[in-house]
Design a protein around this motif. Sequence first.
Motif, mmCIF file in Angstrom:
data_model
loop_
_atom_site.group_PDB
_atom_site.id
_atom_site.type_symbol
_atom_site.label_atom_id
_atom_site.label_comp_id
_atom_site.label_asym_id
_atom_site.label_seq_id
_atom_site.Cartn_x
_atom_site.Cartn_y
_atom_site.Cartn_z
ATOM 1 N N SER A 35 0.830 -1.205 0.000
ATOM 2 C CA SER A 35 0.000 0.000 0.000
ATOM 3 C C SER A 35 0.866 1.256 0.000
ATOM 4 O O SER A 35 1.917 1.306 0.640
ATOM 5 N N TRP A 36 0.377 2.278 -0.699
ATOM 6 C CA TRP A 36 0.870 3.626 -0.469
ATOM 7 C C TRP A 36 0.030 4.202 0.659
ATOM 8 O O TRP A 36 -1.195 4.058 0.669
ATOM 9 N N SER A 200 -9.171 2.233 -10.508
ATOM 10 C CA SER A 200 -7.803 2.164 -10.995
ATOM 11 C C SER A 200 -7.642 3.071 -12.200
ATOM 12 O O SER A 200 -8.493 3.115 -13.081
ATOM 13 N N ASP A 209 -3.496 -6.089 -13.275
ATOM 14 C CA ASP A 209 -4.231 -4.997 -12.630
ATOM 15 C C ASP A 209 -5.692 -5.379 -12.480
ATOM 16 O O ASP A 209 -6.498 -5.189 -13.375
ATOM 17 N N ASP A 212 -7.615 -1.194 -8.058
ATOM 18 C CA ASP A 212 -6.858 -0.577 -6.970
ATOM 19 C C ASP A 212 -7.841 -0.108 -5.912
ATOM 20 O O ASP A 212 -8.645 0.788 -6.144
ATOM 21 N N LYS A 214 -8.928 1.905 -2.686
ATOM 22 C CA LYS A 214 -8.606 3.042 -1.838
ATOM 23 C C LYS A 214 -9.299 2.793 -0.496
ATOM 24 O O LYS A 214 -10.528 2.621 -0.454
ATOM 25 N N GLU A 235 -3.790 3.684 -0.678
ATOM 26 C CA GLU A 235 -4.176 3.251 -2.015
ATOM 27 C C GLU A 235 -3.179 2.200 -2.484
ATOM 28 O O GLU A 235 -2.271 1.831 -1.747
ATOM 29 N N ASN A 236 -3.372 1.698 -3.709
ATOM 30 C CA ASN A 236 -2.554 0.602 -4.241
ATOM 31 C C ASN A 236 -2.738 -0.678 -3.424
ATOM 32 O O ASN A 236 -1.823 -1.482 -3.279
ATOM 33 N N ARG A 238 -3.981 -3.783 -3.899
ATOM 34 C CA ARG A 238 -4.339 -4.526 -5.108
ATOM 35 C C ARG A 238 -4.947 -5.883 -4.811
ATOM 36 O O ARG A 238 -4.597 -6.536 -3.840
#
Length: 271
Positions: A35-36, A200, A209, A212, A214, A235-236, A238
Amino acid sequence: MQRLKGELIECASRKPRLARALTRDIARSLAGRASWASLVLYDRTTRTSCTYRADEHYDSASIVKPIVLGALLHVRDGDLSEEEQDLARRMIENSDNESTYVLWDIVGPENIRCFLDDAGMTNTRIDEYGYMGLTQVTARDQATLLEMLTGEDDAVLDAEERAYILGLMHDVQADQRWGAPAGAPADASVQVKNGWLQRSDANLEDPWDRGDWKVNSMSALTGRAYDYGLVVLTENNRVPGDGHPDAGWAYGMDTIEGVAKSIHRNLYPGR
């Protein structure tokens, strides 16, 4: 301070050892996550603060909903109709999107912008097409909102209006009380609002992908000697190759709760 993924985790406190421990444990909790993340912590009692990527923008998802209610109270001078009160309850306690859009249209983007400016949330951007969940928020602005709601300044909302919002956040339904409150002191009063959506910007034809997620959480902890707040945005998150479609949501929740537990444990050990 400590660098993680090229950005600084910065903590300050009147207790230098606490600041160092928080910096270290926040870094450890996020280091292995895909994750970011961004976060802001403030604690008025211990005079402690932490920031990490505090001014990065994220899709708000449902953490925009206290903003909508704040703007409604702001424009109505706290005088809501019974219908508006029912819509507000469902918007905050149940995170009902239909109720939110009714109130969004009642308030209007200009009045929401006015509330944001008066509250000092100048980096929050309303989606130009009117999608409330795509409002662009930052951890710093959301923490500014929590500080305003739990403070004593009547300049934007008076004490009754602030207590009204916090009361609804206190009564959020049980299955939506995850995230930033994880590991909080058992005797603290917990106000929380979470948000999650799957979107995404990458090419969804890419087999890797799968979307994504959030996942965001904000919480104010009050009562007894507690007067602090935590915002964590991610976010990210996945969805793995053949995983369950909600796996990214669960991954984001785990990321938030990992960092939240490390923060609560350091601030108030044994509680």
